[in-house]
Design an enzyme around this catalytic site. Structure first.
Site, PDB file in Angstrom:
ATOM      1  N   TYR A   1      13.198  -3.223  -4.750  1.00  0.00           N
ATOM      2  CA  TYR A   1      11.941  -3.674  -5.301  1.00  0.00           C
ATOM      3  C   TYR A   1      11.180  -2.615  -5.657  1.00  0.00           C
ATOM      4  O   TYR A   1      10.162  -2.409  -6.777  1.00  0.00           O
ATOM      5  CB  TYR A   1      11.951  -4.919  -4.931  1.00  0.00           C
ATOM      6  CG  TYR A   1      10.553  -5.469  -5.772  1.00  0.00           C
ATOM      7  CD1 TYR A   1      10.780  -6.498  -7.031  1.00  0.00           C
ATOM      8  CD2 TYR A   1       9.144  -5.368  -5.182  1.00  0.00           C
ATOM      9  CE1 TYR A   1       9.883  -6.719  -7.188  1.00  0.00           C
ATOM     10  CE2 TYR A   1       8.212  -6.586  -5.931  1.00  0.00           C
ATOM     11  CZ  TYR A   1       8.255  -7.070  -6.849  1.00  0.00           C
ATOM     12  OH  TYR A   1       7.502  -7.240  -7.621  1.00  0.00           O
TER      13      TYR A   1
ATOM     14  N   GLY B   1       0.247  -0.729  -5.239  1.00  0.00           N
ATOM     15  CA  GLY B   1      -1.005  -1.316  -4.514  1.00  0.00           C
ATOM     16  C   GLY B   1      -1.510  -0.793  -5.956  1.00  0.00           C
ATOM     17  O   GLY B   1      -2.206   0.390  -5.919  1.00  0.00           O
TER      18      GLY B   1
ATOM     19  N   ASN C   1      -0.621   2.252   5.825  1.00  0.00           N
ATOM     20  CA  ASN C   1       0.540   1.554   5.055  1.00  0.00           C
ATOM     21  C   ASN C   1       1.558   0.654   6.158  1.00  0.00           C
ATOM     22  O   ASN C   1       2.632   1.197   7.138  1.00  0.00           O
ATOM     23  CB  ASN C   1       1.201   2.049   3.900  1.00  0.00           C
ATOM     24  CG  ASN C   1       2.867   1.229   3.292  1.00  0.00           C
ATOM     25  OD1 ASN C   1       2.570   0.177   3.035  1.00  0.00           O
ATOM     26  ND2 ASN C   1       3.433   2.191   3.473  1.00  0.00           N
ATOM     27  N   GLY C   2       1.288  -0.850   5.764  1.00  0.00           N
ATOM     28  CA  GLY C   2       2.729  -1.502   7.271  1.00  0.00           C
ATOM     29  C   GLY C   2       0.899  -2.731   7.443  1.00  0.00           C
ATOM     30  O   GLY C   2      -0.067  -3.159   6.792  1.00  0.00           O
TER      31      GLY C   2
ATOM     32  N   CYS D   1       0.819  -0.954  -0.342  1.00  0.00           N
ATOM     33  CA  CYS D   1      -0.250  -0.007   0.202  1.00  0.00           C
ATOM     34  C   CYS D   1       0.815   1.100   0.423  1.00  0.00           C
ATOM     35  O   CYS D   1       2.427   1.506   0.073  1.00  0.00           O
ATOM     36  CB  CYS D   1      -0.634  -0.012   1.223  1.00  0.00           C
ATOM     37  SG  CYS D   1      -1.627  -1.648   1.530  1.00  0.00           S
TER      38      CYS D   1
END
Lengths: 473, 473, 473, 473
Positions: free
Chosen positions: C253, C38, C112-113, C12
């Site tokens: 990445y 996302g 986010n997490g 996300c």
């Protein structure tokens, strides 16, 4: 929707307007009121005097014109079309109006009916290098017009083309600056002219006039070509007059009850058929009920004549849509029903007269009789407000082929057994004519009776030579 | 669809089944037959005994379940819901059933009705840290159940929660392994139990039983909590019995004619109302016509009693969809009509009795009277098969607020002038009760008459404290 | 798209803005630039100081906001979220931001997490009667805030709630009149602050600032709670500072090459990793190629350091959409390929160095090696710009479970055989740190290396107690 | 996508297969790999030896064939088409293949290119009564074939028709039992033959062969008519051989880097162009960057030749879809960007060489130079891997008209000022030929250079007589 229940399909509706600033919108409302004549697809072409613009698509009028397309169709002349639902052979390509643009001017066509010599005409045109884009009869007329001698005026070329096509047709042809309307020499299909202020309107059924606030002017005459442009309306003839033979099924089944067909109100005609049926085939019973929607008027008439109370013994679910999930065979056996329900509170313990407007294959009738019995009806007496259908239609009604018409091979008693009714009667051909208000002269009574009598008002041309049914309309 | 014409909205329908291998599919057909109770959104929750699965969405049942979603809902217990259409405050979040998953078990709820103390309960729960995801009453019950003492069984916690909520409710609560069904102590909303083989089915209206082939067993009793699980059905009470006060509007307007409400057939009741109306308010006329669809039965009754022929004087267009383009004011003035047409062939030159089931704001009635006159009716006599609606409903019917109810501020003569009728009569409250087949004892006759009399069967709690209407159902 | 190829999913992205008249539109462009983080769903909440309004849906930002929804979101504060694609457990309900309306004020959250103690917190809250609507971690924080003592200010309650949640989180909480932003004490996820004129903007990655024309201000500090309202921005702490441990995978990445993560440019870091890899694992070859898109930078670096020409040896089809028809097994065996093609003209007869950024299960690498060989590569030398992934991530990266991580059970030589490469090398952990520009102190180098080393920067709490993975973000 | 950035549009792609049981599916993958040649619409026609079936629609291949349509297309011969995106004049009617059914056999056509005498042929055909359904050139060929003498075989009629059409064309014509493939006498468009087991495949670009696992066999020869049927492939000629003049833009801009055009790999050719450009126009700088996607190969070449590092200085957002909301002028001025971002971390404080493949109107180049400067580039040196485009294309490339071509009216220095670069150089025509690997003989080098030199390889016929552009392909 009717198609699924009946196996008897209407063959399209047409609408046109000339001289109104909101031509596309007027056509939208007009087509909407003709939606019962065809639910597969629809389209509208407008002219702004320089160009013809089109929008068409598969689906209902409200679906195809759901995203502001109407606002993009500018002009004060328009023609539109609704097409009936068919399993195969249809698709967007056959949706009408057809529009042909060329460097020598554009041509839009819309058609209700069926040509009986379309195949032979098409074969001849193709052998001369013509390319057909659709499988519809309508395109044949376009090619005949385009192939006409360039020394003739467009009106002359249209008249020449009209003399070459045979069968049932209510045609509308529009160019940048005129609207032409033609009805076949037998007047097999309905077509009326109305006025909306200074504008002219044309429609398959007069209910379209009521919806847009127009007034009925007159029927289009069989064999007549009407030309409407900015100088007004003028009438020409492309054929000698023949006795009118309008489709009997319009009265019995297709047209909306609020329409007048050949100046006869449809609800009133149906109610009279119900009364006539009560006279011809009385029965002792407790309630009269009609199969919704098309048999309601006849049921009211039967009840009024017989003195047996009219009740809502059958209810149709209004929310059956295209994506309705059909119950599995298993669930069906457990009793899951669709579309039509019998009202237990009304029919339980009662002797029921069930009025229906026709029997095609007999399967629907059998199912409805069975629904009534499951809901507790002690007797079910079926009365049909049409005579037995024994012959196929070649003029635009999608009756099943002869082999599927139950009345082509079985007599009334055999049909009664097949559908499981206690008694069964059909109205007589004379009763039909009387009910609608015609004389009963078989040769000249104003209606086509071919599907009941096998006597077709026109020569049949290519039929029988080709197994593949052309796409009608 | 009714909503647009009437300004009077039904408040949802519920359906449940326990013990059938095709629970989701059965619920689909059940909800489909209840579609007239709500068209905004729908959903189904199933249990496979380990998990609850859900699919819901905005639109009709056939639209929301159009892509094979039903096949993904495995299990032999299910509950479903149809939600009525509303301009604001709706949306997907409020579509039911509501499903709450937690580590201590899942809970699905579906509700038809309206709580009169929802706001104060919600305020109290929020002050204790509860978070509400929806603006619907239904979630209040879920929180009350979850907040219940953990020393109690779930059934006890549900009963405790049910004693805290006040108003009209037909609730269904499903967990992984049981289905609970409750009706408010006044029995304001309809709720019936049926059998489908070994399975139990629950529905707002009995028409759902007919569609799936189930048999009616009995009504849910006011104040009753029914628990259905694999050991069968057992009945408990969460409240002392009170005289039943089922909503009168179910007979007059909402329910399908093929349903039995409180064991009385709706079509038959409506027809009796029409007869009663003919006795109370006779008139000399040529034809009787009803406003489709809900007033047809009453019109048939009026015609039968009065001896005046019943005719299809008004036709409703079946193809009006969500995306229908409304005519501009200009086109409307030119006469473009929508949805409803008067049948000129039937009413022209006639004295017409027009039966309608209710008058809310009066605008619709005025429009219909005007349609009939434009189609040539010489006199229009309006007869209403409900008494004047003078008070708002707090139990789940979306009647406009008092200021919009024409009968709250105008007498019958003033309303007659407003709608432009030649004469106007409403059925009396006694006539309503007689027609439905009740005694006429105002205090104890089985029906809620609050919208006609202002006498509400329950205390009203928070109403009046908040201007913002809660989302009902 | 990456998900299908890699089995490695980002978790996300969040974006917020305060004080800009076009807050919703700014958020739209911001989220659009974070779309790579996302693709399953997205949403935006705005405040106009009186109400919070929301629109969210499944799909890409351009799909969810395709019909003018942005124009309906008025206000000068907004938060938005993009959610990663997942096979199960997702759906609309888990799409963020979450919005909770209550009579005491509204609360919107985006996250986010991944919390490592979400399950135990949730269990405790549910046992107190809280009802959870989603399976997302994010809702836990909302309940903790709502359950906080009503004697505390909202900011105090948020701080108290933040001390209870453990793991990786970049949170945004918005009410009608303020925006709060928090980063976990380890700073596991990226989160930056920028300025756009007078407005403040917050984003998971700095590429969002470039797109909207904002300037980078600073990183959010681990353990910091930032409160932005009309009085400006103020910073508080909810936790003592801990050494920052930002996710290494952001460099390798996830992040866009044009972003700076912890003030280090991602493309530059990746290129350095490629150079480092060339130093650690040189090979004689003819061309260097990278797996698009994420390995291009490292491939350029490897080529530059080694002197071997960089070429486009692999091409990704840009038009693979959701509805792409997968070839049947039969067609696949005949050679039908998808998404990625090897360029015969480039690799035929060549010794190829193929740079990839990571190996998760090994299946993708095997397929790409095979593509290169089929296109005529004589040797394929695989170089990976990450160390072997041996441990699962609990902080929001959807690495497969340990059993699926090929490097958890196989050594480099075994992996080489599995993927069919001629040689295979991974960058070392020290090389990774050096490449990004960190010191190589294993304990305090600014990055989380847990997936390579198994040393997690936080206690792991409930993990291992529950088999069911929570929905992250 | 390119269209929006460049104002330079590819003109469609064609694919065909004969003799494979999964012909429709193979065509789907083939078209998918040619998607970059046209994104407006696509279609596939298959033959099962008795009938031709078609499905086509507007949108990408994955969108048009998203609902199982492929499975309904049975047969082992197929042709397909992707059409480029255009503002007007397109629409479903012009989507290809065109399918013409007639009683004498069906005909399907797909075409890439542009006829220069289409208008005059059409005028002549219409004056003979032909009706055109589309505004596409392709239909002209169909009419010419149908109008051919019925004494000739179909192959003879096709050859006769091919001699009448002039310009650029790669045609595929399929009947029930054969597939015919033709390339214009100048070979202006690419067209290759491959083998897939026993089956033959035809494609605009060889990348389609790689994707389906086919092997390249040979190029179609200019003036050749290939007939493929169950007896195999045979080659005939409809025109004398002329020097091949394949479109230079295929190398520079259109074709996929993994395709071989006229047996030359496109990526390799582009990289050589970059090297050549570095030789012709060297500059002192810190980084080389290419405009994604089409200029990446040339940028790599420039970097390799010059020794300046190649970096990702520009990033393209992959998620820009059809419904992307364009920022308002106001937001754009505030710095909101779309599609393309400059990477600050790479270009800040650097002297940048920006490689692009062409300049059409100059607006895009100006915007990109400006992006780089805003991101901190101290110098921007633009190098273009095509010569200046000074003349419009009449062979199927939608270059803007002469008045919009900046190089038609401005010299290099003026263009440099217009786009705001520090220096600007274009590759020379000789450099272009050298780079691609041709001899530099201007008359006979294998490529069409008309847009750079104004020397057209064919007579231009009707062009200039009509202002209205025909629909190409």
């Amino acid at each position: 929707m009717f198609a699924e229940i009946k196996g008897l399909n209407e063959e399209c509706g047409v609408f046109g307007v000339w001289g109104h600033p909101d031509a596309a919108q007027i056509t939208y409302y007009g087509l909407h009121s003709l939606q019962h004549r065809g639910q597969e697809g629809t389209g509208i072409v407008v002219t702004d005097r320089e160009n013809l613009s089109i929008h068409k698509g598969l689906g209902l009028v409200t679906e195809v014109f759901s995203k502001g397309e109407i606002e993009t169709l500018h002009g004060n002349g328009a023609i539109g079309h609704v097409r009936y639902s068919t399993a195969g052979g249809g698709g967007l390509a056959n949706t009408q109006p057809l529009l042909f643009n060329s460097q020598t001017g554009s041509l839009a066509l819309a058609h209700n009916g069926n040509l009986v010599n379309a195949e032979s005409l098409k074969l001849e045109l193709e052998s001369q290098g013509s390319i057909f884009q659709t499988t519809s009869d309508t395109e044949v007329l376009a090619h005949l017009i385009k192939r006409g001698s360039h020394e003739l005026s467009l009106v002359e070329r249209v008249k020449s083309a009209l003399t070459q096509v045979k069968g049932a047709f209510a045609f509308m042809v529009m160019t940048e600056n005129q609207l032409m309307v033609a009805l076949d020499p037998n007047g097999l299909r309905p077509l009326s002219i109305g006025r909306l202020g200074d504008a002219y309107v044309i429609a398959s059924e007069t209910c379209a006039f009521d919806v847009i606030g127009a007034t009925f002017e007159r029927e289009v005459v069989p064999g007549e070509l009407i030309i409407i442009n900015d100088e007004g309306l003028r009438s020409e003839r492309f054929s000698e007059p023949i006795h009118r033979s309008i489709c009997s099924m319009e009265y019995i089944y297709f047209a909306r009850p609020d329409s007048n067909v050949d100046e006869i109100n449809v609800h009133t005609a149906r109610k009279s058929l119900g009364k006539q049926l009560a006279l011809e085939a009385p029965v002792e019973a407790d309630v009269v009920t009609g199969v919704p929607d098309s048999s309601i008027s006849a049921a009211i008439g039967y009840a009024e004549q017989s003195g047996i109370p009219y009740e809502l013994g059958l209810i149709k679910n209004r929310y059956v849509g295209r994506t309705f999930i059909q119950p599995s065979q298993e669930l069906r056996e457990q009793g899951v029903k669709m579309k039509l329900s019998a009202v237990r509170g009304v029919v339980e313990g009662k002797r029921v007269v069930m009025i229906d407007d026709s029997i095609v294959r007999g399967t629907t009738s059998r199912r409805i009789v069975s629904l009534l019995r499951e809901a507790g009806a002690t007797e079910v007496h079926v009365r049909i407000s049409a005579p037995p259908i024994t012959s196929p239609c070649f003029y635009g009604i999608d009756t099943s082929s002869t082999s599927e018409l139950i009345a082509a091979s079985k007599n009334v008693e055999e049909i009664r057994q097949e559908i499981g009714a206690d008694t069964l009667s059909f109205i007589s051909v004379e009763g039909l004519l009387t009910g609608v208000g015609r004389n009963t002269d078989h040769e000249n009574n104003g209606q086509c009776l071919a599907c009941f009598t096998g006597k077709y008002p026109t020569k049949l041309y290519d039929l029988g030579t080709s197994e593949q049914k052309p796409v009608k309309c």
